[in-house]
Enzyme design. Structure first.
Site, mmCIF file in Angstrom:
data_model
loop_
_atom_site.group_PDB
_atom_site.id
_atom_site.type_symbol
_atom_site.label_atom_id
_atom_site.label_comp_id
_atom_site.label_asym_id
_atom_site.label_seq_id
_atom_site.Cartn_x
_atom_site.Cartn_y
_atom_site.Cartn_z
ATOM 1 N N LYS A 223 0.809 -1.225 0.000
ATOM 2 C CA LYS A 223 0.000 0.000 0.000
ATOM 3 C C LYS A 223 0.843 1.276 0.000
ATOM 4 O O LYS A 223 2.036 1.256 0.293
ATOM 5 C CB LYS A 223 -0.991 -0.029 1.159
ATOM 6 C CG LYS A 223 -2.158 -0.976 0.818
ATOM 7 C CD LYS A 223 -3.282 -0.915 1.792
ATOM 8 C CE LYS A 223 -4.420 -1.809 1.283
ATOM 9 N NZ LYS A 223 -5.380 -2.130 2.328
ATOM 10 N N ARG A 257 -3.876 -10.115 4.946
ATOM 11 C CA ARG A 257 -4.327 -10.153 3.546
ATOM 12 C C ARG A 257 -3.191 -9.614 2.694
ATOM 13 O O ARG A 257 -2.852 -8.442 2.787
ATOM 14 C CB ARG A 257 -5.591 -9.288 3.420
ATOM 15 C CG ARG A 257 -6.163 -9.232 2.021
ATOM 16 C CD ARG A 257 -7.343 -8.272 1.975
ATOM 17 N NE ARG A 257 -7.933 -8.211 0.658
ATOM 18 C CZ ARG A 257 -7.454 -7.459 -0.333
ATOM 19 N NH1 ARG A 257 -6.393 -6.700 -0.147
ATOM 20 N NH2 ARG A 257 -8.062 -7.473 -1.511
HETATM 21 N N1 HH2 Z 1 -7.542 -3.669 1.004
HETATM 22 C C1 HH2 Z 1 -7.947 -3.656 -0.275
HETATM 23 C C2 HH2 Z 1 -9.068 -4.396 -0.681
HETATM 24 N N2 HH2 Z 1 -9.737 -5.162 0.205
HETATM 25 N N3 HH2 Z 1 -10.022 -5.980 2.392
HETATM 26 C C3 HH2 Z 1 -9.646 -6.017 3.682
HETATM 27 N N4 HH2 Z 1 -10.304 -6.770 4.560
HETATM 28 N N5 HH2 Z 1 -8.567 -5.291 4.134
HETATM 29 C C4 HH2 Z 1 -7.829 -4.495 3.295
HETATM 30 O O1 HH2 Z 1 -6.874 -3.837 3.759
HETATM 31 C C5 HH2 Z 1 -8.221 -4.432 1.915
HETATM 32 C C6 HH2 Z 1 -9.347 -5.212 1.494
HETATM 33 C C7 HH2 Z 1 -7.196 -2.846 -1.291
HETATM 34 O O2 HH2 Z 1 -6.155 -3.595 -1.854
HETATM 35 P P1 HH2 Z 1 -6.224 -4.356 -3.260
HETATM 36 O O3 HH2 Z 1 -7.312 -5.370 -3.279
HETATM 37 O O4 HH2 Z 1 -4.880 -4.900 -3.555
HETATM 38 O O5 HH2 Z 1 -6.487 -3.204 -4.305
HETATM 39 P P2 HH2 Z 1 -7.761 -2.730 -5.118
HETATM 40 O O6 HH2 Z 1 -8.800 -2.247 -4.153
HETATM 41 O O7 HH2 Z 1 -7.223 -1.633 -6.004
HETATM 42 O O8 HH2 Z 1 -8.272 -3.904 -5.914
#
Ligand code: HH2
Length: 302
Positions: A223, A257
């Site tokens: 992040k 995660r």
């Molecule tokens: N962060 C993201 C998405 N889902 N769920 C939980 N429980 N906790 C988190 O910190 C979290 C999450 C964002 O990361 P990512 O899925 O890699 O990116 P994007 O939202 O751009 O798909």
């Protein structure tokens, strides 16, 4: 605390769980467009399971700051086939990362056994009903506003106290809606309506959220707070992610995660071992404080 159950698996105190991130999206912040083809998405899931993922978190909508909202039909069509194939061919539970009741319902029908809601129940009032009637666990992740405007909501007097209160209120809502308390996991929402400093403070004081008595999920993977602190671009944040994972687990996270499962599993396991090693010292400290206060009450404070 009751053991964590998801599907027919149980987290029995042997160590932290690693949730592998699978974004079946064209626009996620770190892996957008890499796994939006169902075949490549499945291969990535297989790779993460081989590296030791305990569950796979499948998402069909990016929620990065200023991302475009996707309609429920399009989102469901991205994830359903992939979930079905993972459940059929890899023996690993799947969670669905969605804010929408219709997507959660379709994913559960396809075999998902956990719902991961980054909207803290604000996006879709029907989501809780779907979760309660399916009897699946839910992750309530702290956030404010929407992906479009969340940066403007990163204003707190005490970020940990306010996140804790807002998580506690969502926890109460979920319980009132009929979700069993033992099936509710909480997440501070690293980077969601948080500055880099606020994200780091949440990691450093995560033990204060553990006081809510629910399993804690933390998702620091790749992040922007890591980039802001270290200067590393998104494709080069493994070291920062490993440090954040270790701090989170040492401070009480049970589930991390992450995108880079093999490396982060190592980091999480070392931190978990260190946490276990601290436990006798903590018990001893509690014991000595008890003796001290008994001695003080008896007037023997020397
Ligand atoms: N962060 C993201 C998405 N889902 N769920 C939980 N429980 N906790 C988190 O910190 C979290 C999450 C964002 O990361 P990512 O899925 O890699 O990116 P994007 O939202 O751009 O798909």
């Amino acid at each position: 605390m009751e053991p964590l159950r998801i599907g027919n698996l149980e987290l029995d105190g042997r160590g932290p769980w690693v949730m592998g991130v699978l974004n079946v999206t064209p626009d996620s912040f770190s892996d957008g467009g890499r796994f939006d083809d169902p075949g490549r998405a499945f291969e990535q899931a297989r790779r993460m399971v081989a590296e030791g993922a305990d569950l796979i978190d499948v998402g069909g909508e990016s929620t990065r700051p200023a991302s475009r909202e996707v309609g429920a039909e399009e989102e469901a069509s991205r994830v359903v086939g992939v979930i079905r194939r993972i459940v059929a061919e890899l023996s690993v539970p799947v969670s669905i990362d969605t804010r929408k009741a219709a997507v959660a319902r379709a994913a559960i029908e396809a075999g998902a056994s956990l719902v991961n809601d980054v909207s803290l129940l604000r996006h879709d009032p029907a989501l809780l009903g779907v979760v309660a009637s399916a009897g699946v666990p839910i992750v309530l992740m702290h956030s404010r506003g929407t992906p479009a405007d969340m940066r403007e909501h990163a204003r707190y007097l005490d970020v940990v106290a306010e996140v804790k209160n807002e998580l506690a209120a969502a926890l109460d809502r979920a319980v009132e809606a009929g979700v069993e308390r033992s099936r509710i996991w909480l997440d501070p929402g690293i980077g969601f309506a948080k500055t880099a400093a606020q994200s780091v403070e949440l990691l450093a004081r995560l033990d204060e959220l553990a006081a809510l008595g629910q399993p804690l999920v933390v998702g620091p993977s790749r992040k922007s707070f890591i980039g802001e602190i270290t200067g590393a671009p998104v494709e080069d944040r493994l070291g920062g992610t490993a440090a954040a994972v270790a701090i989170a687990v040492l401070k009480g996270a049970q589930i991390v995660r992450v995108h880079d499962v093999g490396l982060m599993r190592q980091a999480a396991r070392i931190a978990w071992a260190a946490r276990q090693a601290q436990a006798p010292a903590r018990a001893q400290h509690a014991e000595s404080t008890r003796y001290e206060s008994a001695a003080t009450r008896a007037g023997g404070a020397s």
